[in-house]
Design an enzyme around this catalytic site. Structure first.
Site, PDB file in Angstrom:
ATOM      1  N   HIS A 158       0.821  -1.198   0.000  1.00  0.00           N
ATOM      2  CA  HIS A 158       0.000   0.000   0.000  1.00  0.00           C
ATOM      3  C   HIS A 158       0.862   1.258   0.000  1.00  0.00           C
ATOM      4  CE1 HIS A 158      -3.984   1.680   0.386  1.00  0.00           C
ATOM      5  NE2 HIS A 158      -3.390   2.653   1.041  1.00  0.00           N
ATOM      6  N   ARG A 183       2.088  -6.819 -15.236  1.00  0.00           N
ATOM      7  CA  ARG A 183       2.260  -7.949 -14.316  1.00  0.00           C
ATOM      8  C   ARG A 183       0.884  -8.403 -13.870  1.00  0.00           C
ATOM      9  NH1 ARG A 183       7.689  -7.108 -12.212  1.00  0.00           N
ATOM     10  NH2 ARG A 183       8.250  -4.942 -12.571  1.00  0.00           N
ATOM     11  N   ARG A 218       1.970 -10.196 -19.298  1.00  0.00           N
ATOM     12  CA  ARG A 218       2.814 -11.314 -18.900  1.00  0.00           C
ATOM     13  C   ARG A 218       1.994 -12.297 -18.073  1.00  0.00           C
ATOM     14  NH1 ARG A 218       8.063 -10.187 -15.349  1.00  0.00           N
ATOM     15  NH2 ARG A 218       6.505  -9.979 -13.716  1.00  0.00           N
ATOM     16  N   GLU A 265      15.534 -14.108 -18.883  1.00  0.00           N
ATOM     17  CA  GLU A 265      16.030 -13.810 -17.542  1.00  0.00           C
ATOM     18  C   GLU A 265      16.864 -14.944 -16.950  1.00  0.00           C
ATOM     19  OE1 GLU A 265      12.510 -12.884 -15.234  1.00  0.00           O
ATOM     20  OE2 GLU A 265      11.336 -14.364 -16.323  1.00  0.00           O
ATOM     21  N   ASN A 278      16.298  -7.453 -13.602  1.00  0.00           N
ATOM     22  CA  ASN A 278      16.423  -7.731 -12.166  1.00  0.00           C
ATOM     23  C   ASN A 278      16.700  -9.209 -11.923  1.00  0.00           C
ATOM     24  OD1 ASN A 278      15.506  -5.165 -12.384  1.00  0.00           O
ATOM     25  ND2 ASN A 278      13.832  -5.358 -10.917  1.00  0.00           N
ATOM     26  N   ASP A 279      15.898 -10.069 -12.519  1.00  0.00           N
ATOM     27  CA  ASP A 279      16.110 -11.502 -12.336  1.00  0.00           C
ATOM     28  C   ASP A 279      17.340 -11.983 -13.093  1.00  0.00           C
ATOM     29  OD1 ASP A 279      14.158 -11.961 -10.541  1.00  0.00           O
ATOM     30  OD2 ASP A 279      12.657 -12.673 -11.979  1.00  0.00           O
ATOM     31  N   ARG A 330      19.555 -10.643  -4.196  1.00  0.00           N
ATOM     32  CA  ARG A 330      19.636  -9.225  -3.907  1.00  0.00           C
ATOM     33  C   ARG A 330      19.073  -8.882  -2.530  1.00  0.00           C
ATOM     34  NH1 ARG A 330      16.399  -5.116  -7.695  1.00  0.00           N
ATOM     35  NH2 ARG A 330      17.561  -3.234  -7.227  1.00  0.00           N
ATOM     36  N   CYS A 340      12.924  -4.569 -19.688  1.00  0.00           N
ATOM     37  CA  CYS A 340      11.886  -4.082 -18.779  1.00  0.00           C
ATOM     38  C   CYS A 340      12.284  -4.138 -17.304  1.00  0.00           C
ATOM     39  CB  CYS A 340      10.588  -4.869 -18.986  1.00  0.00           C
ATOM     40  SG  CYS A 340      10.719  -6.591 -18.540  1.00  0.00           S
TER      41      CYS A 340
END
Lengths: 88, 592
Positions: B198, B305, B341, B440, B463-464, B474, B511
């Protein structure tokens, strides 16, 4: 006494927003209001009771209303549940 | 809880979920007070009950006051129900009568209330549904309010935040977040949370910098401590030295100044100096982010996502609901492409007989496409919904975590079967729907030329990719320093992927977080990426850079970078090069 069965159809179930609406509506009436799910009965005027009933989408519940204004109370509750608490 | 001693210039790295830089004084939203429980005499019962009644009255007044303030802010109106819920809990018989009963059993009101709250907490904990279980936090919030009143402790200082505050908390509930005076909040730091928490969503919609996921942050800060929040990189600096503070102040000033200059780029196309159009698309974390996508004029959605449709519920969304959600977003995209995705998490909670809780290594376990192919029924529902939605706009479908050719063939086979079924049912869809895969895993990079023959586009999730390539978690503070987007291995991986795509004549998009970093824009275009998809707030910054560089220069720079041995050398060259080309934007060395 009025008794009616429902299937909870709104996406998030009887979550905080829906539970709050239900309790607010229930408290406008003098009748006693009970919600039953799988033999567990809770007070329809208690938000904690309704939240603890844990009724996600697709749950079958039955509602019992007893008292002088039971007819009107059941009508309002029916509208709320069947309308999916105005969620969509 | 003991405080951790914090040295000057303490650098912490969490997850930057809302971009921007904030410098301010910490306002710690503190932990709950310790309760004084004691036994009372029978003669004291009435007095305790009346104290309880008074506390309820006072709490009701506080809540009504907050409600009044909140209702004046139109964008918060939809959250008002949270306060209604609190008001109802305050009057609830289980709480009120339960506490009175305990008092009559000769416990003081604080002790009685605490016992009742514990019982309620245990009841909520036994609820299966994650979302409903979480409502416990509302009961806790009301209990906390009452206890504070009873003990004369001031309210959890949410509605009394001083000006220029960096709000620090372990976690912030929706109820708490909406009560804050946001004209005083410069930034957020929380111990818990992710991109869709949130705090993250609210911070993004208010353009307030935020860093989440800093586990021990509340034990490290005290009220009034100076803190810097860098919502781009996820860096938080506590007790900055005079030097760091000066550096960041200059950094922030030039940032703010550049920020004003950004507006002029909003409606300009994203074209390099040598006339190459590089679409800049937005990543959609949750449906409300579509507003950000419009606001920053991103060209459609490069990564939708779908996980958030599945979170916080006990049953997975059915086909119709997914179809409606996808169409809604497509409608808002107004003809721009939307890359959807498929589910990228483990969804074992929807499959009772599948218990994945004890997977030793979930990042390498049954998740993403592996989960989808394992649970065909769930997957088919999503594929059908996506196919149907492809008739309401420009859809591209993206499969996550592909590690070999067999997986993408299996996906295509299923898609084909469903298309045949839809044909039979006379339901329309886009027969030319573009099919893509996430690159990835290291194996996908190594066989990129083989994969390129199977699909219409690649999308690189940096990121992955970086985590899998460098074998670095990470989130593990001991090794997080090894997470490095400019590692020579990563540059080579990106190059191999782009080369394979370009040779096969398919699109290649990036991305991950790298895509949104203006400093890397030239390098990414030089590597051969056709489009970049990012946090929508990053779009104007990246566009400003792209419009002032050429793809040709990028290719030359990449050649030079590929000769270097360490990421330090790589970053030094990139920074020097960008500063030389665009001194107004990159004049300040980024602070490491």
């Amino acid at each position: 006494m009025q008794n009616k069965s429902f299937t909870i159809r709104n996406r998030l179930g009887l979550h905080a927003r829906a539970a709050a609406q239900l309790v607010q509506a229930a408290n406008k009436f003098d009748s006693e209001i009970a919600l039953v799910k799988d033999d567990v009965e809770v007070n329809g005027k208690s938000i904690m009771g309704i939240l603890l009933l844990a009724a996600p989408q697709g749950t079958d519940i039955s509602v019992t209303v007893t008292g002088a204004d039971e007819e009107q109370a059941m009508k309002i509750i029916t509208e709320l549940i069947e309308d999916g608490f105005g969620e969509d | 809880m003991g405080k951790i001693n914090v040295a000057t210039d303490t650098y912490l790295v969490g997850m930057g979920v809302s971009p921007g830089i904030a410098i301010g004084k910490v306002n710690l939203i503190d932990q709950r007070p310790l309760v004084d429980q004691s036994l009372i005499n029978g003669s004291e019962v009435d007095a305790e009950i009346s104290r309880f009644q008074q506390a309820i009255d006072q709490a009701r007044e506080q809540l009504q006051k907050i409600k009044k303030t909140v209702s004046k802010q139109p964008h918060l109106r939809e959250h008002l129900y949270i306060l209604d819920t609190h008001l109802l809990i305050l009057e609830d018989e289980m709480l009120v009568e339960g506490t009175k009963k305990e008092i009559r059993a000769l416990v003081n009101v604080e002790g009685a209330l605490t016992r009742v709250l514990e019982k309620l907490r245990a009841l909520f904990d036994s609820i299966d549904d994650e979302y409903l279980r979480e409502r416990r936090s509302d009961v806790d919030a009301v209990g906390d309010r009452l206890l504070r009143i009873l003990m004369g402790v001031s309210e959890r200082n949410i509605d009394k935040i001083g000006s220029s505050s960096i709000v620090v908390a372990h976690d912030l509930s929706p109820a708490e977040t909406i009560q804050m005076d946001r004209s005083h909040v410069l930034g957020f730091i929380t111990g818990k949370g992710g991109r869709t928490s949130h705090t993250a969503i609210l911070a993004r919609s208010l353009d307030i910098p935020a860093v989440v996921g800093l586990e021990s942050i509340t034990a490290m800060v005290v009220d009034g401590m100076t803190a810097i929040v860098d919502g781009f990189s996820g860096v938080v600096i506590l007790k900055p030295s005079e030097k760091t503070l000066q550096e960041y102040l200059i950094h922030k000033q030039s940032y703010d100044c550049l920020e004003q200059d950004l507006e002029q780029y909003r409606d300009l196309p994203s074209i390099t100096k040598d006339q190459v159009h590089i679409p800049l698309r937005g990543n959609l974390e949750i449906s409300s982010d579509v507003i950000q996508i419009k606001k920053h004029a991103a060209e459609g959605i490069g990564l939708y996502r779908t996980e958030f449709l599945y979170l916080g519920r006990s049953a997975p969304p059915d086909e119709e609901e997914q179809f409606q959600s996808y169409c809604e977003i497509l409608k808002q995209a107004e003809g721009d492409p939307v890359t959807i995705r498929t589910l990228d998490i483990g969804g074992d909670k929807f499959v009772p007989e599948l218990n994945l809780d004890d997977e030793a290594n979930p990042a390498m376990g049954l998740r993403a496409i592996r989960f989808s192919l394992h649970e065909e029924q769930l997957f088919k529902i999503q594929l059908r919904a996506i196919l149907r939605a492809s008739s309401c706009g420009r859809v591209r479908i993206l499969f996550p975590m592909i590690s070999g050719v067999a997986e993408i063939r299996a996906c295509k086979k299923m898609l084909g079967d469903i298309q045949a079924q839809l044909d039979k049912e006379g339901i329309s869809y886009d027969p030319d729907l573009a099919i893509g895969i996430m690159i990835e895993t290291p194996s996908a990079v190594m066989i990129a030329p083989l994969l390129a023959k199977e699909v219409d586009f690649f999308s690189v999730g940096t990121n992955d990719l970086i985590q899998y390539f460098l074998a670095v978690d990470r989130g593990n503070e001991h090794v997080a320093y090894l997470y490095d987007p400019l590692h020579p291995a990563i540059l080579r991986a990106l190059k191999m992927t782009c080369d394979a795509a370009n040779e096969a004549g398919i699109e290649v998009c990036i991305c991950g977080e790298m895509a949104g970093e203006p400093l890397y824009a030239l390098v990414l275009v030089g590597l051969g990426f056709h489009e970049l998809s990012m946090n929508p707030a990053c779009v104007p910054r990246v566009k400003r850079v792209l419009r002032q560089v050429s793809k040709q220069d990028g290719a030359t720079l990449v050649k030079q970078l590929l000769l270097l041995s360490t990421s330090k050398e790589v970053s030094t060259i990139i920074e020097a090069e960008m500063r030389r080309r665009l001194p107004a934007i990159f004049a300040q060395p980024p602070i490491q």
